[in-house]
Design a protein around this motif. Structure first.
Motif, PDB file in Angstrom:
ATOM      1  N   PHE A  98      -3.628  38.123   1.561  1.00 22.32           N
ATOM      2  CA  PHE A  98      -2.533  37.340   0.983  1.00 22.32           C
ATOM      3  C   PHE A  98      -2.432  35.978   1.671  1.00 22.32           C
ATOM      4  O   PHE A  98      -2.544  35.881   2.895  1.00 22.32           O
ATOM      5  CB  PHE A  98      -1.210  38.101   1.140  1.00 22.32           C
ATOM      6  N   PRO A  99      -2.253  34.880   0.909  1.00 19.44           N
ATOM      7  CA  PRO A  99      -2.129  33.553   1.536  1.00 19.44           C
ATOM      8  C   PRO A  99      -0.983  33.486   2.543  1.00 19.44           C
ATOM      9  O   PRO A  99       0.051  34.139   2.378  1.00 19.44           O
ATOM     10  CB  PRO A  99      -1.860  32.627   0.337  1.00 19.44           C
ATOM     11  N   LYS A 100      -1.173  32.687   3.589  1.00 19.22           N
ATOM     12  CA  LYS A 100      -0.179  32.487   4.635  1.00 19.22           C
ATOM     13  C   LYS A 100       0.134  30.993   4.753  1.00 19.22           C
ATOM     14  O   LYS A 100      -0.724  30.149   4.435  1.00 19.22           O
ATOM     15  CB  LYS A 100      -0.688  33.000   5.984  1.00 19.22           C
ATOM     16  N   PRO A 101       1.326  30.632   5.226  1.00 18.89           N
ATOM     17  CA  PRO A 101       1.648  29.210   5.414  1.00 18.89           C
ATOM     18  C   PRO A 101       0.631  28.475   6.293  1.00 18.89           C
ATOM     19  O   PRO A 101       0.340  27.297   6.057  1.00 18.89           O
ATOM     20  CB  PRO A 101       3.029  29.242   6.073  1.00 18.89           C
ATOM     21  N   SER A 102       0.067  29.186   7.272  1.00 20.69           N
ATOM     22  CA  SER A 102      -0.899  28.553   8.181  1.00 20.69           C
ATOM     23  C   SER A 102      -2.225  28.229   7.502  1.00 20.69           C
ATOM     24  O   SER A 102      -3.070  27.528   8.080  1.00 20.69           O
ATOM     25  CB  SER A 102      -1.141  29.442   9.399  1.00 20.69           C
ATOM     26  N   ASP A 103      -2.435  28.724   6.272  1.00 20.55           N
ATOM     27  CA  ASP A 103      -3.662  28.415   5.528  1.00 20.55           C
ATOM     28  C   ASP A 103      -3.627  27.012   4.934  1.00 20.55           C
ATOM     29  O   ASP A 103      -4.647  26.534   4.417  1.00 20.55           O
ATOM     30  CB  ASP A 103      -3.886  29.425   4.405  1.00 20.55           C
ATOM     31  N   PHE A 155       4.234  28.676  -3.789  1.00 19.47           N
ATOM     32  CA  PHE A 155       2.993  29.331  -4.212  1.00 19.47           C
ATOM     33  C   PHE A 155       2.967  30.786  -3.746  1.00 19.47           C
ATOM     34  O   PHE A 155       2.687  31.708  -4.524  1.00 19.47           O
ATOM     35  CB  PHE A 155       1.803  28.559  -3.648  1.00 19.47           C
ATOM     36  N   ILE A 156       3.276  31.006  -2.487  1.00 19.32           N
ATOM     37  CA  ILE A 156       3.269  32.360  -1.924  1.00 19.32           C
ATOM     38  C   ILE A 156       4.331  33.214  -2.604  1.00 19.32           C
ATOM     39  O   ILE A 156       4.093  34.378  -2.951  1.00 19.32           O
ATOM     40  CB  ILE A 156       3.469  32.304  -0.397  1.00 19.32           C
ATOM     41  N   GLY A 157       5.517  32.646  -2.820  1.00 16.00           N
ATOM     42  CA  GLY A 157       6.585  33.379  -3.500  1.00 16.00           C
ATOM     43  C   GLY A 157       6.197  33.781  -4.907  1.00 16.00           C
ATOM     44  O   GLY A 157       6.499  34.892  -5.363  1.00 16.00           O
ATOM     45  N   MET A 173       0.845  -1.202   0.000  1.00 17.32           N
ATOM     46  CA  MET A 173       0.000   0.000   0.000  1.00 17.32           C
ATOM     47  C   MET A 173       0.878   1.249   0.000  1.00 17.32           C
ATOM     48  O   MET A 173       1.858   1.333   0.747  1.00 17.32           O
ATOM     49  CB  MET A 173      -0.919   0.000   1.218  1.00 17.32           C
ATOM     50  N   VAL A 174       0.540   2.208  -0.849  1.00 14.93           N
ATOM     51  CA  VAL A 174       1.293   3.453  -0.971  1.00 14.93           C
ATOM     52  C   VAL A 174       0.610   4.550  -0.166  1.00 14.93           C
ATOM     53  O   VAL A 174      -0.617   4.683  -0.186  1.00 14.93           O
ATOM     54  CB  VAL A 174       1.398   3.873  -2.449  1.00 14.93           C
ATOM     55  N   THR A 175       1.410   5.332   0.541  1.00 15.84           N
ATOM     56  CA  THR A 175       0.892   6.491   1.275  1.00 15.84           C
ATOM     57  C   THR A 175       1.290   7.755   0.537  1.00 15.84           C
ATOM     58  O   THR A 175       2.474   7.993   0.281  1.00 15.84           O
ATOM     59  CB  THR A 175       1.431   6.514   2.715  1.00 15.84           C
ATOM     60  N   ALA A 176       0.304   8.560   0.172  1.00 16.79           N
ATOM     61  CA  ALA A 176       0.549   9.819  -0.533  1.00 16.79           C
ATOM     62  C   ALA A 176       0.578  10.977   0.457  1.00 16.79           C
ATOM     63  O   ALA A 176      -0.164  10.991   1.448  1.00 16.79           O
ATOM     64  CB  ALA A 176      -0.536  10.051  -1.571  1.00 16.79           C
ATOM     65  N   LYS A 177       1.412  11.941   0.187  1.00 17.69           N
ATOM     66  CA  LYS A 177       1.376  13.211   0.899  1.00 17.69           C
ATOM     67  C   LYS A 177       0.510  14.174   0.094  1.00 17.69           C
ATOM     68  O   LYS A 177       0.622  14.239  -1.140  1.00 17.69           O
ATOM     69  CB  LYS A 177       2.775  13.799   1.050  1.00 17.69           C
ATOM     70  N   VAL A 178      -0.344  14.912   0.773  1.00 17.94           N
ATOM     71  CA  VAL A 178      -1.192  15.899   0.108  1.00 17.94           C
ATOM     72  C   VAL A 178      -1.194  17.190   0.912  1.00 17.94           C
ATOM     73  O   VAL A 178      -1.064  17.173   2.141  1.00 17.94           O
ATOM     74  CB  VAL A 178      -2.640  15.388  -0.077  1.00 17.94           C
ATOM     75  N   TRP A 179      -1.315  18.301   0.198  1.00 14.93           N
ATOM     76  CA  TRP A 179      -1.512  19.596   0.838  1.00 14.93           C
ATOM     77  C   TRP A 179      -2.975  19.984   0.689  1.00 14.93           C
ATOM     78  O   TRP A 179      -3.516  19.980  -0.421  1.00 14.93           O
ATOM     79  CB  TRP A 179      -0.643  20.675   0.192  1.00 14.93           C
ATOM     80  N   VAL A 180      -3.624  20.297   1.799  1.00 10.02           N
ATOM     81  CA  VAL A 180      -5.026  20.707   1.767  1.00 10.02           C
ATOM     82  C   VAL A 180      -5.143  22.181   2.141  1.00 10.02           C
ATOM     83  O   VAL A 180      -4.250  22.759   2.777  1.00 10.02           O
ATOM     84  CB  VAL A 180      -5.899  19.854   2.713  1.00 10.02           C
ATOM     85  N   LEU A 181      -6.255  22.769   1.703  1.00 11.72           N
ATOM     86  CA  LEU A 181      -6.583  24.139   2.084  1.00 11.72           C
ATOM     87  C   LEU A 181      -7.220  24.095   3.474  1.00 11.72           C
ATOM     88  O   LEU A 181      -8.383  23.750   3.634  1.00 11.72           O
ATOM     89  CB  LEU A 181      -7.564  24.746   1.068  1.00 11.72           C
ATOM     90  N   LYS A 182      -6.430  24.425   4.474  1.00 11.81           N
ATOM     91  CA  LYS A 182      -6.920  24.380   5.854  1.00 11.81           C
ATOM     92  C   LYS A 182      -7.901  25.513   6.128  1.00 11.81           C
ATOM     93  O   LYS A 182      -8.910  25.329   6.824  1.00 11.81           O
ATOM     94  CB  LYS A 182      -5.734  24.461   6.816  1.00 11.81           C
ATOM     95  N   LYS A 183      -7.604  26.679   5.566  1.00 14.04           N
ATOM     96  CA  LYS A 183      -8.435  27.868   5.813  1.00 14.04           C
ATOM     97  C   LYS A 183      -8.440  28.723   4.557  1.00 14.04           C
ATOM     98  O   LYS A 183      -7.388  28.947   3.950  1.00 14.04           O
ATOM     99  CB  LYS A 183      -7.870  28.664   6.988  1.00 14.04           C
ATOM    100  N   HIS A 184      -9.609  29.162   4.137  1.00 11.03           N
ATOM    101  CA  HIS A 184      -9.688  30.033   2.961  1.00 11.03           C
ATOM    102  C   HIS A 184      -8.844  31.287   3.177  1.00 11.03           C
ATOM    103  O   HIS A 184      -8.798  31.851   4.274  1.00 11.03           O
ATOM    104  CB  HIS A 184     -11.143  30.426   2.674  1.00 11.03           C
ATOM    105  N   PHE A 185      -8.191  31.716   2.123  1.00  7.18           N
ATOM    106  CA  PHE A 185      -7.287  32.853   2.209  1.00  7.18           C
ATOM    107  C   PHE A 185      -8.064  34.132   2.506  1.00  7.18           C
ATOM    108  O   PHE A 185      -9.109  34.396   1.909  1.00  7.18           O
ATOM    109  CB  PHE A 185      -6.521  33.025   0.896  1.00  7.18           C
ATOM    110  N   GLU A 186      -7.535  34.905   3.426  1.00  5.93           N
ATOM    111  CA  GLU A 186      -8.037  36.246   3.697  1.00  5.93           C
ATOM    112  C   GLU A 186      -6.905  37.212   3.372  1.00  5.93           C
ATOM    113  O   GLU A 186      -5.904  37.264   4.081  1.00  5.93           O
ATOM    114  CB  GLU A 186      -8.471  36.383   5.160  1.00  5.93           C
TER     115      GLU A 186
END
Length: 329
Positions: free
Chosen positions: A16-21, A313-315, A1-14
């Motif tokens: 400029f996007p922030k790393p904590s989003d 992305f932010i850069g 079984m393969v485990t994928a890493k994914v980035w999710v949108l934790k919080k909609h951007f208010e």
């Protein structure tokens, strides 16, 4: 079984996007069924459209949208061989399963010496955006003058070079002196730093006193409001992006464009390149040909490691990239 890493949108951007989003998670993938493929992402794209599209199309907790060049690592589909490289639109993830219907093979004749990441840039969606905007919407003609903003970015740098291939004079603007130097190096006739000119109106007039036949707009906002007054009679404007407005918390206001639109009988059309999919094959073939002939140069801003997707992305949104911003997994 393969485990994928994914980035999710934790919080909609208010603003400029922030790393904590963002939040990175791990997802266990199921075993393959007949007809399916397991793919691993090799390069992932970060693009300006992700900012407004995330607000329009995504819920908090969704995997971030985006495109990748991926390699097939396991196949139970006879139409796809292990080791084949494809372009997929499966978001910010290291691995995924597909039935093959959502995959585009790299074009035939792709040489081993050419970076496969170009399928996300000059020979991919940004290049196709430039191709459609110039040839199908602006319908540029030899001898005309073309203006493009955000000219050192993934789309703008291709716009300028395609306009030169088409026999046009090209004026571009960018946000640093080093980017302006790059534009001159790849063949722009005139280029200026919009952040340091005393007057944008005067800079546009100086670069082309007779005005502009075609305007390829990636920026919107104040720049577009001023540039539209420099269009020639029957000028054509392709509206591709509005990056100056994506992170605004309060909508920008005027000046308004109706009077110059009427007096000069201008044509303005917004477009999304995916709606022009019937031009994809011809466009990719032409872009690859021009790259191989040395007529279409490219530059990539490559960020290493999947963990750095949000930073890349932010850069990119801050204009830190020259050419196409990609992440190498």
């Amino acid at each position: 079984m393969v485990t994928a890493k994914v980035w999710v949108l934790k919080k909609h951007f208010e603003g400029f996007p922030k790393p904590s989003d963002f939040e990175m998670k791990q997802v266990a993938l199921a075993n393959l069924k007949d007809g399916e493929l397991l793919l691993e992402s090799v390069f992932l794209s970060v693009d300006p459209y992700m900012r407004p599209y995330s607000k329009r199309d995504m819920k908090e907790g969704d995997v971030m949208i985006g495109t990748q060049v991926a390699r097939i690592v396991e196949s139970k589909n006879p139409a796809f061989a292990v080791g084949t490289f494809v372009v997929a639109n499966r978001g910010w993830r290291t691995h995924f399963i597909s039935d093959g219907k959502d995959l585009n093979l790299l074009p035939a004749g792709w040489p081993e010496s050419l970076p496969k990441s170009l399928a996300l840039g000059t020979v991919g969606m940004p290049g196709l955006t430039a191709y459609v905007g110039l040839f199908e919407i602006c319908k540029m003609k030899p001898g005309e003058t073309v203006l493009v903003n955000a000219a050192a970015g993934a789309v703008g740098s291709v716009v300028g070079q395609l306009a030169k291939i088409g026999g046009c004079k090209v004026v571009g603007c960018a946000g640093s002196d080093s980017k302006v130097a790059y534009l001159k190096n790849i063949g722009f006739d005139e280029a200026f730093n919009y952040k340091t000119v005393a007057s944008l109106d005067e800079a546009l007039r100086k670069a082309s006193p007779d005005g502009y036949d075609c305007f390829f707009d990636n920026v919107g906002g104040e720049f577009a409001s001023i540039a539209i007054n420099h269009m020639k009679k029957f000028g054509r404007i392709a509206v591709c992006g509005a990056i100056s407005q994506y992170n605004d918390s309060v909508p920008q206001k005027g000046p308004y464009i109706q009077i110059p639109m009427i007096f000069n009988e201008l044509s303005m059309k917004g477009f999304i390149v995916s709606s022009w999919h019937n031009h994809r094959e011809e466009g990719v073939k032409a872009l690859l040909k021009w790259v191989l002939e040395g007529k279409l140069k490219y530059h990539e801003q490559v960020t290493e490691r999947f963990e750095n997707m949000p930073a890349a992305f932010i850069g990119m949104l801050k204009g830190e990239n020259l050419g196409k911003a990609v992440v190498k997994v």
